[in-house]
Motif scaffolding. Structure first.
Motif, mmCIF file in Angstrom:
data_model
loop_
_atom_site.group_PDB
_atom_site.id
_atom_site.type_symbol
_atom_site.label_atom_id
_atom_site.label_comp_id
_atom_site.label_asym_id
_atom_site.label_seq_id
_atom_site.Cartn_x
_atom_site.Cartn_y
_atom_site.Cartn_z
ATOM 1 N N GLY A 162 53.957 -4.186 6.973
ATOM 2 C CA GLY A 162 55.129 -4.765 6.322
ATOM 3 C C GLY A 162 56.170 -3.714 5.977
ATOM 4 N N PHE A 163 55.705 -2.556 5.512
ATOM 5 C CA PHE A 163 56.641 -1.476 5.191
ATOM 6 C C PHE A 163 57.392 -1.033 6.444
ATOM 7 C CE2 PHE A 163 57.616 3.039 5.197
ATOM 8 C CZ PHE A 163 58.397 3.160 4.056
ATOM 9 N N ILE A 164 56.659 -0.874 7.553
ATOM 10 C CA ILE A 164 57.294 -0.451 8.807
ATOM 11 C C ILE A 164 58.353 -1.459 9.241
ATOM 12 C CG2 ILE A 164 56.909 0.031 11.251
ATOM 13 C CD1 ILE A 164 54.120 1.047 10.496
ATOM 14 N N ILE A 165 58.016 -2.756 9.139
ATOM 15 C CA ILE A 165 58.948 -3.798 9.550
ATOM 16 C C ILE A 165 60.192 -3.792 8.659
ATOM 17 C CG2 ILE A 165 59.275 -6.296 9.720
ATOM 18 C CD1 ILE A 165 56.305 -6.490 10.510
ATOM 19 N N VAL A 166 59.987 -3.664 7.342
ATOM 20 C CA VAL A 166 61.116 -3.660 6.409
ATOM 21 C C VAL A 166 62.004 -2.443 6.650
ATOM 22 C CG1 VAL A 166 61.762 -3.412 3.978
ATOM 23 C CG2 VAL A 166 59.948 -4.998 4.631
ATOM 24 N N TYR A 167 61.380 -1.277 6.850
ATOM 25 C CA TYR A 167 62.169 -0.061 7.085
ATOM 26 C C TYR A 167 63.004 -0.190 8.355
ATOM 27 C CZ TYR A 167 63.308 4.713 8.382
ATOM 28 O OH TYR A 167 63.984 5.847 8.777
ATOM 29 N N GLN A 168 62.382 -0.645 9.440
ATOM 30 C CA GLN A 168 63.110 -0.797 10.693
ATOM 31 C C GLN A 168 64.220 -1.840 10.554
ATOM 32 O OE1 GLN A 168 62.892 1.077 13.295
ATOM 33 N NE2 GLN A 168 61.103 2.238 12.669
ATOM 34 N N SER A 169 63.977 -2.871 9.770
ATOM 35 C CA SER A 169 65.000 -3.910 9.572
ATOM 36 C C SER A 169 66.190 -3.364 8.793
ATOM 37 C CB SER A 169 64.395 -5.109 8.837
ATOM 38 O OG SER A 169 63.331 -5.678 9.569
ATOM 39 N N VAL A 170 65.912 -2.559 7.769
ATOM 40 C CA VAL A 170 66.995 -1.965 6.976
ATOM 41 C C VAL A 170 67.827 -1.032 7.834
ATOM 42 C CG1 VAL A 170 67.512 -0.398 5.064
ATOM 43 C CG2 VAL A 170 65.795 -2.190 4.773
ATOM 44 N N VAL A 171 67.166 -0.196 8.647
ATOM 45 C CA VAL A 171 67.887 0.719 9.529
ATOM 46 C C VAL A 171 68.733 -0.053 10.532
ATOM 47 C CG1 VAL A 171 67.625 2.473 11.328
ATOM 48 C CG2 VAL A 171 66.221 2.584 9.262
ATOM 49 N N ALA A 172 68.158 -1.120 11.107
ATOM 50 C CA ALA A 172 68.898 -1.937 12.074
ATOM 51 C C ALA A 172 70.109 -2.586 11.412
ATOM 52 C CB ALA A 172 67.982 -2.996 12.666
ATOM 53 N N PHE A 173 69.947 -3.040 10.165
ATOM 54 C CA PHE A 173 71.064 -3.650 9.445
ATOM 55 C C PHE A 173 72.174 -2.633 9.203
ATOM 56 C CE2 PHE A 173 73.098 -4.329 5.282
ATOM 57 C CZ PHE A 173 73.790 -5.500 5.551
ATOM 58 N N LEU A 174 71.803 -1.435 8.778
ATOM 59 C CA LEU A 174 72.806 -0.396 8.535
ATOM 60 C C LEU A 174 73.546 -0.047 9.825
ATOM 61 C CD1 LEU A 174 70.869 1.999 6.114
ATOM 62 C CD2 LEU A 174 72.724 0.417 5.534
ATOM 63 N N MET A 175 72.793 0.035 10.933
ATOM 64 C CA MET A 175 73.415 0.367 12.207
ATOM 65 C C MET A 175 74.330 -0.749 12.711
ATOM 66 S SD MET A 175 72.551 3.434 13.051
ATOM 67 C CE MET A 175 72.727 3.744 11.274
ATOM 68 N N SER A 176 74.141 -1.970 12.190
ATOM 69 C CA SER A 176 74.988 -3.087 12.617
ATOM 70 C C SER A 176 76.337 -3.099 11.903
ATOM 71 C CB SER A 176 74.269 -4.417 12.373
ATOM 72 O OG SER A 176 74.115 -4.666 10.979
ATOM 73 N N ILE A 177 76.454 -2.323 10.837
ATOM 74 C CA ILE A 177 77.728 -2.229 10.109
ATOM 75 C C ILE A 177 78.664 -1.318 10.889
ATOM 76 C CG2 ILE A 177 78.838 -1.574 7.939
ATOM 77 C CD1 ILE A 177 76.161 -2.073 6.546
ATOM 78 N N LYS A 178 79.811 -1.814 11.247
ATOM 79 C CA LYS A 178 80.709 -1.118 12.158
ATOM 80 C C LYS A 178 81.112 0.258 11.651
ATOM 81 C CE LYS A 178 80.877 -4.313 15.288
ATOM 82 N NZ LYS A 178 80.268 -4.072 16.631
ATOM 83 N N TRP A 179 81.509 0.356 10.381
ATOM 84 C CA TRP A 179 81.989 1.649 9.899
ATOM 85 C C TRP A 179 80.855 2.668 9.792
ATOM 86 C CZ3 TRP A 179 80.175 3.967 5.508
ATOM 87 C CH2 TRP A 179 79.499 3.165 4.573
ATOM 88 N N VAL A 180 79.641 2.193 9.505
ATOM 89 C CA VAL A 180 78.492 3.103 9.463
ATOM 90 C C VAL A 180 78.201 3.630 10.863
ATOM 91 C CG1 VAL A 180 76.019 3.287 9.024
ATOM 92 C CG2 VAL A 180 77.466 2.019 7.439
ATOM 93 N N GLU A 181 78.159 2.739 11.833
ATOM 94 C CA GLU A 181 77.913 3.145 13.211
ATOM 95 C C GLU A 181 78.993 4.100 13.704
ATOM 96 O OE1 GLU A 181 77.266 1.104 17.627
ATOM 97 O OE2 GLU A 181 77.875 -0.103 15.904
ATOM 98 N N LYS A 182 80.254 3.777 13.394
ATOM 99 C CA LYS A 182 81.359 4.623 13.842
ATOM 100 C C LYS A 182 81.291 6.000 13.210
ATOM 101 C CE LYS A 182 86.399 4.795 14.096
ATOM 102 N NZ LYS A 182 87.667 4.074 13.771
ATOM 103 N N TYR A 183 80.984 6.059 11.910
ATOM 104 C CA TYR A 183 80.929 7.347 11.219
ATOM 105 C C TYR A 183 79.760 8.191 11.709
ATOM 106 C CZ TYR A 183 80.753 10.787 7.472
ATOM 107 O OH TYR A 183 80.728 11.967 6.765
ATOM 108 N N LEU A 184 78.593 7.568 11.855
ATOM 109 C CA LEU A 184 77.404 8.311 12.262
ATOM 110 C C LEU A 184 77.537 8.883 13.668
ATOM 111 C CD1 LEU A 184 74.285 6.328 10.969
ATOM 112 C CD2 LEU A 184 75.013 8.613 10.301
ATOM 113 N N PHE A 185 78.112 8.090 14.572
ATOM 114 C CA PHE A 185 78.100 8.479 15.975
ATOM 115 C C PHE A 185 79.389 9.135 16.464
ATOM 116 C CE2 PHE A 185 74.796 5.261 15.665
ATOM 117 C CZ PHE A 185 73.774 5.839 16.399
ATOM 118 N N ASN A 186 80.416 9.163 15.621
ATOM 119 C CA ASN A 186 81.685 9.735 16.078
ATOM 120 C C ASN A 186 82.203 10.875 15.215
ATOM 121 O OD1 ASN A 186 81.824 7.843 18.192
ATOM 122 N ND2 ASN A 186 82.834 6.336 16.893
#
Length: 259
Positions: free
Chosen positions: A176-200
């Motif tokens: 359950g912890f693994i699933i929750v952690y991966q879900s939180v990371v996936a959610f953060l990566m789905s936020i446009k400004w977070v993705e843009k800042y991290l990768f650019n």
């Protein structure tokens, strides 16, 4: 300091059999590659086996860490140890890194010997020193990443043994912890400004990948000449996560994990 050296020496003595066994496996795989290469008259196969051994090191570092943790758990000594979780866990990481580095250097040596014996039948048209260094660093970093998670999940799993009602279903909470952690990371990566800042925000130019071409009369390999922008912040983020995970592992162990 003397206590830390003593723990290093103890971890070396209790894990050296695993390391020697791994070295034996390396030589066995190398010999198998030599036999197959000679049988089909393709020395390049030997180099492919060497690369395969190198790739296996992604799992070797966390594997040796887990073997030391399991062995330590059988003795129950950590329940009565006066040392902190940091002092107990750090020697295991250091020993695992030493083993992994020594093992990778052995693979490099086998690669050098193979290139020297079969200079005309090589995946590379040059001595791939740069590629070897980058590969070793990459394997070590990835191995450390998985080792950090291995330590945390191991301590988290055994820390749940303090609760008798869930002791037999602890694996559900770990999953359950693994699933929750991966879900939180996936959610953060789905936020446009977070993705843009991290990768650019911060990037460096690196080769787009490794090429491998094998024909009837020649074979070649190396880095692609095309350069791409590699983002650095995701690696910084994962590095911070690893530090946090290791601190949490030490904290859990300080609470006298029963294994």
């Amino acid at each position: 300091m003397n206590a830390f050296k003593g723990l290093l020496w103890k971890d070396f003595k209790t894990s050296k059999v695993w390391f020697y066994g791994w070295i034996g496996i390396i030589f066995l795989i190398y010999i198998i590659g030599m036999v197959i290469g000679n049988f089909v008259n393709e020395p390049i196969i030997v180099q492919i086996f060497i690369i395969m051994i190198g790739v296996f090191h992604f799992a070797f570092l966390p594997g040796i860490v887990l073997s030391m943790l399991r062995l330590e758990g059988k003795t129950q000594l950590w329940l009565h140890s006066p040392y902190s979780g940091f002092i107990l866990l750090l020697p295991k990481l250091i020993i695992a890194i030493i083993y992994s580095t020594a093992s990778l250097l052995l693979v490099d040596l086998l690669g050098v010997i193979t290139l020297a014996v079969f200079p005309e039948d090589s995946l590379f048209s040059y001595w791939p020193i740069k590629e070897g260094i980058l590969f070793n660093l990459g394997v070590t970093v990835v191995g450390l990443y998985f080792s950090g998670w291995t330590i945390f999940l191991w301590t988290f799993y055994h820390s749940l043994s303090k609760f008798p009602s869930i002791k037999n279903i602890r694996w559900i909470f770990v999953a359950g912890f693994i699933i929750v952690y991966q879900s939180v990371v996936a959610f953060l990566m789905s936020i446009k400004w977070v993705e843009k800042y991290l990768f650019n925000a911060f990037t460096v130019e690196v080769s787009s990948g490794v090429f491998l071409s094998i024909g009837s009369n020649e074979a070649n390999a190396g880095f692609e000449p095309e350069m791409i922008q590699l983002p650095l912040l995701p690696f910084v983020f994962e590095g911070m996560i690893m530090i946090i995970v290791f601190i949490m592992s030490c904290w859990l162990l300080d609470r006298k994990v029963e294994v």
